[in-house]
Design a protein around this motif. Structure first.
Motif, PDB file in Angstrom:
ATOM      1  N   GLU A  33       0.860  -1.199   0.000  1.00  0.00           N
ATOM      2  CA  GLU A  33       0.000   0.000   0.000  1.00  0.00           C
ATOM      3  C   GLU A  33       0.890   1.241   0.000  1.00  0.00           C
ATOM      4  OE1 GLU A  33      -3.256   1.142  -0.140  1.00  0.00           O
ATOM      5  OE2 GLU A  33      -2.258   3.064   0.136  1.00  0.00           O
ATOM      6  N   THR A  43     -12.135   3.779   0.384  1.00  0.00           N
ATOM      7  CA  THR A  43     -12.709   3.049   1.514  1.00  0.00           C
ATOM      8  C   THR A  43     -12.875   3.919   2.761  1.00  0.00           C
ATOM      9  OG1 THR A  43     -11.640   1.071   0.671  1.00  0.00           O
ATOM     10  CG2 THR A  43     -12.406   0.980   2.938  1.00  0.00           C
ATOM     11  N   ALA A 373     -14.420  -1.281  -9.166  1.00  0.00           N
ATOM     12  CA  ALA A 373     -14.999  -1.715  -7.880  1.00  0.00           C
ATOM     13  C   ALA A 373     -15.580  -0.504  -7.157  1.00  0.00           C
ATOM     14  CB  ALA A 373     -13.951  -2.407  -7.019  1.00  0.00           C
TER      15      ALA A 373
HETATM   16  C1  FAD Z   1     -17.943   9.104  -1.799  1.00  0.00           C
HETATM   17  C2  FAD Z   1     -18.071   7.614  -1.775  1.00  0.00           C
HETATM   18  C3  FAD Z   1     -19.126   7.019  -1.076  1.00  0.00           C
HETATM   19  C4  FAD Z   1     -19.264   5.624  -1.071  1.00  0.00           C
HETATM   20  N1  FAD Z   1     -20.188   5.028  -0.268  1.00  0.00           N
HETATM   21  C5  FAD Z   1     -20.214   3.685  -0.163  1.00  0.00           C
HETATM   22  C6  FAD Z   1     -21.070   3.045   0.774  1.00  0.00           C
HETATM   23  O1  FAD Z   1     -21.751   3.697   1.562  1.00  0.00           O
HETATM   24  N2  FAD Z   1     -21.102   1.687   0.792  1.00  0.00           N
HETATM   25  C7  FAD Z   1     -20.344   0.921  -0.047  1.00  0.00           C
HETATM   26  O2  FAD Z   1     -20.440  -0.313  -0.020  1.00  0.00           O
HETATM   27  N3  FAD Z   1     -19.482   1.510  -0.912  1.00  0.00           N
HETATM   28  C8  FAD Z   1     -19.389   2.860  -0.964  1.00  0.00           C
HETATM   29  N4  FAD Z   1     -18.496   3.459  -1.794  1.00  0.00           N
HETATM   30  C9  FAD Z   1     -17.637   2.619  -2.628  1.00  0.00           C
HETATM   31  C10 FAD Z   1     -16.519   2.008  -1.823  1.00  0.00           C
HETATM   32  O3  FAD Z   1     -15.942   2.925  -0.929  1.00  0.00           O
HETATM   33  C11 FAD Z   1     -15.467   1.492  -2.817  1.00  0.00           C
HETATM   34  O4  FAD Z   1     -16.138   0.675  -3.745  1.00  0.00           O
HETATM   35  C12 FAD Z   1     -14.380   0.676  -2.121  1.00  0.00           C
HETATM   36  O5  FAD Z   1     -13.848   1.415  -1.050  1.00  0.00           O
HETATM   37  C13 FAD Z   1     -13.298   0.301  -3.121  1.00  0.00           C
HETATM   38  O6  FAD Z   1     -12.245  -0.272  -2.400  1.00  0.00           O
HETATM   39  P1  FAD Z   1     -10.839  -0.499  -3.079  1.00  0.00           P
HETATM   40  O7  FAD Z   1     -10.026  -1.265  -2.120  1.00  0.00           O
HETATM   41  O8  FAD Z   1     -11.083  -1.062  -4.449  1.00  0.00           O
HETATM   42  O9  FAD Z   1     -10.269   0.964  -3.351  1.00  0.00           O
HETATM   43  P2  FAD Z   1      -9.497   1.964  -2.382  1.00  0.00           P
HETATM   44  O10 FAD Z   1     -10.135   2.028  -1.055  1.00  0.00           O
HETATM   45  O11 FAD Z   1      -9.385   3.253  -3.139  1.00  0.00           O
HETATM   46  O12 FAD Z   1      -8.078   1.306  -2.213  1.00  0.00           O
HETATM   47  C14 FAD Z   1      -7.127   1.253  -3.237  1.00  0.00           C
HETATM   48  C15 FAD Z   1      -5.763   1.413  -2.596  1.00  0.00           C
HETATM   49  O13 FAD Z   1      -4.750   1.183  -3.566  1.00  0.00           O
HETATM   50  C16 FAD Z   1      -3.646   2.000  -3.234  1.00  0.00           C
HETATM   51  N5  FAD Z   1      -2.788   2.137  -4.410  1.00  0.00           N
HETATM   52  C17 FAD Z   1      -3.093   2.695  -5.601  1.00  0.00           C
HETATM   53  N6  FAD Z   1      -2.031   2.647  -6.434  1.00  0.00           N
HETATM   54  C18 FAD Z   1      -1.033   2.030  -5.763  1.00  0.00           C
HETATM   55  C19 FAD Z   1       0.310   1.702  -6.097  1.00  0.00           C
HETATM   56  N7  FAD Z   1       0.830   1.995  -7.296  1.00  0.00           N
HETATM   57  N8  FAD Z   1       1.077   1.084  -5.161  1.00  0.00           N
HETATM   58  C20 FAD Z   1       0.564   0.780  -3.926  1.00  0.00           C
HETATM   59  N9  FAD Z   1      -0.700   1.084  -3.572  1.00  0.00           N
HETATM   60  C21 FAD Z   1      -1.498   1.695  -4.470  1.00  0.00           C
HETATM   61  C22 FAD Z   1      -4.298   3.302  -2.814  1.00  0.00           C
HETATM   62  O14 FAD Z   1      -3.445   4.113  -2.046  1.00  0.00           O
HETATM   63  C23 FAD Z   1      -5.522   2.807  -2.061  1.00  0.00           C
HETATM   64  O15 FAD Z   1      -5.309   2.744  -0.674  1.00  0.00           O
HETATM   65  C24 FAD Z   1     -18.341   4.839  -1.815  1.00  0.00           C
HETATM   66  C25 FAD Z   1     -17.278   5.451  -2.493  1.00  0.00           C
HETATM   67  C26 FAD Z   1     -17.123   6.817  -2.446  1.00  0.00           C
HETATM   68  C27 FAD Z   1     -15.933   7.431  -3.117  1.00  0.00           C
END
Ligand code: FAD
Length: 404
Positions: A33, A43, A373
């Motif tokens: 991360e 998230t 996602a």
């Molecule tokens: C405003 C908003 C409201 C939402 N409300 C809801 C809700 O109420 N309920 C629900 O179920 N979903 C909700 N969602 C959707 C949900 O938050 C996301 O679908 C989910 O958090 C996606 O998780 P993720 O792990 O794919 O992405 P992220 O949480 O974005 O994690 C991706 C990670 O990858 C890391 N990363 C990126 N590039 C690199 C790299 N090159 N090297 C190392 N690390 C890297 C980043 O730093 C980040 O920490 C909402 C989203 C938003 C934006």
């Protein structure tokens, strides 16, 4: 040398690491991360809702993973003593034209096997006395939780299963070395047999680093929130949503009771000029140029010009934001709401201007890439993680298969 490296410590990366650790107890796993803490981006900046799954097309990954995921999320919280509440929510029609869409949502809820009831306005008011509406739906299984806490628990479990956790480590390049892959980071190199890309807002770029074309580009949409002042929290008991625009993947600004007792209003959905741009003024030349030179963006913009302009107005004008909120609760006043956090959604867009509606998971040789996602991926995270872990034994080149 690792068997599996997971890029991204958001809820999808951590749940995937946990599911893999449970499925392959002997595998050497690392989660990489770039930030100093877990759940730093989407998230950690979301609405904290455990969605029921009412909105999603029956048979889609979103429908299935969300329905199953809302159950498994509640069980996970019970098992690990994480605060949550299944408070239910109401979706309310405020104009006659919305009634057929509300009816469609009701049918969809039933098709998705959810407990949902149609309510006349008087019964909506028994739940939410301050709402203005002409009809509504009650969705019983919607809940609230703090997804940062959930992520911390996922990380603890990954570690207890023997997984390695690396914060402050950014993957910058990926190259092949025989059957293995080498991740070049700001903290040195990591050699691994298999890569899982859960990089959220950068998932398309990380896929390209691994020479996998996701056939879609991430377009960042910022969601800005206001918060009700503590004296006005009494206006909202649970969660109050408008009838959404069926052509759009966003749910419309709504009121959400958070697990800490505060009440948030939002989020809007405005194009961000920076992938991790939380402020209106944030700008990144590469991110901006990529969107502006992507044919899919202009096709989308042509189709949704009106909504796009309204979102920009609502982003810059508190009066416009308030106006949307007053459609749901007329007695909210400008002095009752204060700006709070923002989140940025990673929404994949196709070259033909179509927003990718479902979760998109792309397989490469020795790699899996989670390339779309958005919501409800936090709710669905345990199911997405399990599905990815299940997909791994099918990979021909994975050595851990032989070690299980
Ligand atoms: C405003 C908003 C409201 C939402 N409300 C809801 C809700 O109420 N309920 C629900 O179920 N979903 C909700 N969602 C959707 C949900 O938050 C996301 O679908 C989910 O958090 C996606 O998780 P993720 O792990 O794919 O992405 P992220 O949480 O974005 O994690 C991706 C990670 O990858 C890391 N990363 C990126 N590039 C690199 C790299 N090159 N090297 C190392 N690390 C890297 C980043 O730093 C980040 O920490 C909402 C989203 C938003 C934006």
């Amino acid at each position: 040398m690792y068997d599996l490296a997971i890029i991204g410590g958001g809820i999808v990366g951590l749940s995937t690491a946990m599911a893999i650790g449970q499925r392959f107890p002997k595998a050497r796993i690392v989660v990489i991360e770039k930030e100093s803490n877990w759940a730093y981006h989407q998230t950690g900046n979301n609405s904290g809702v455990i969605h029921s799954g009412i909105y999603y097309k029956p048979g889609s990954f979103k429908a299935k993973f969300c329905r199953d995921g809302s159950r498994s999320m509640v069980e996970f919280c019970q098992q690990h003593d994480i605060a949550y509440e299944v408070c239910g929510k109401v979706i309310v029609a405020t104009e006659k034209e919305q009634l057929p869409i509300l009816e469609n949502l009701y049918t969809r809820g039933l098709e998705n096997n959810l407990k949902v009831t149609k309510l006349p306005c008087e019964q909506v008011k028994e739940i939410e006395p301050h709402v203005s509406c002409i009809a509504g739906l009650k969705v019983f299984t919607t809940g609230i939780v703090d997804y940062k806490q959930v992520c911390q628990k996922y990380a603890d479990i990954v570690q207890s299963l023997g997984g390695e956790l690396r914060l402050n480590t950014k993957v910058e390049k990926i190259r092949s070395l025989g059957e293995n892959q080498v991740l070049e980071t700001n903290q040195g190199v990591f050699e691994t047999r298999f890569v899982i890309n859960c990089a959220g807002l950068y998932s398309d770029r990380v896929a390209l680093l691994a020479r996998v074309d996701p056939q879609a580009k991430i377009v960042p949409f910022r969601g800005e929130y206001y918060e009700l002042t503590p004296e006005k929290r009494y206006l909202v008991n649970t969660l109050i949503y408008p009838v959404p625009n069926p052509d759009f993947p966003f749910l419309g600004v709504h009121f959400t009771k958070m697990i800490d007792g505060s009440v948030h209003a939002g989020p809007n959905a405005v194009l961000s000029f920076k992938r991790e741009g939380y402020k209106k003024t944030d700008f990144d030349l590469r991110d901006f140029t990529e969107v502006m030179t992507y044919p899919g963006f202009w096709k989308l913009a042509a189709k949704h010009a009106d909504e796009g302009i309204q979102e920009i107005v609502r982003s810059f004008s508190k009066a416009a934001f308030l106006h949307s909120l007053q459609k749901l609760i007329p007695e909210v006043r400008a002095e009752d709401i204060v700006p709070t956090h923002a989140g940025v959604r990673a929404q994949a867009l196709r070259n033909d201007g179509a927003l990718v509606d479902d979760f998109l998971i792309v397989q490469g040789k020795n790699s899996i890439h989670v390339c779309n996602a958005p919501s409800p991926a936090a709710t669905s995270s345990l199911e997405i993680g399990k599905a990815i872990a299940q997909a791994i034994p099918e990979q021909q080149h994975l050595q851990v298969k032989a070690r299980v």
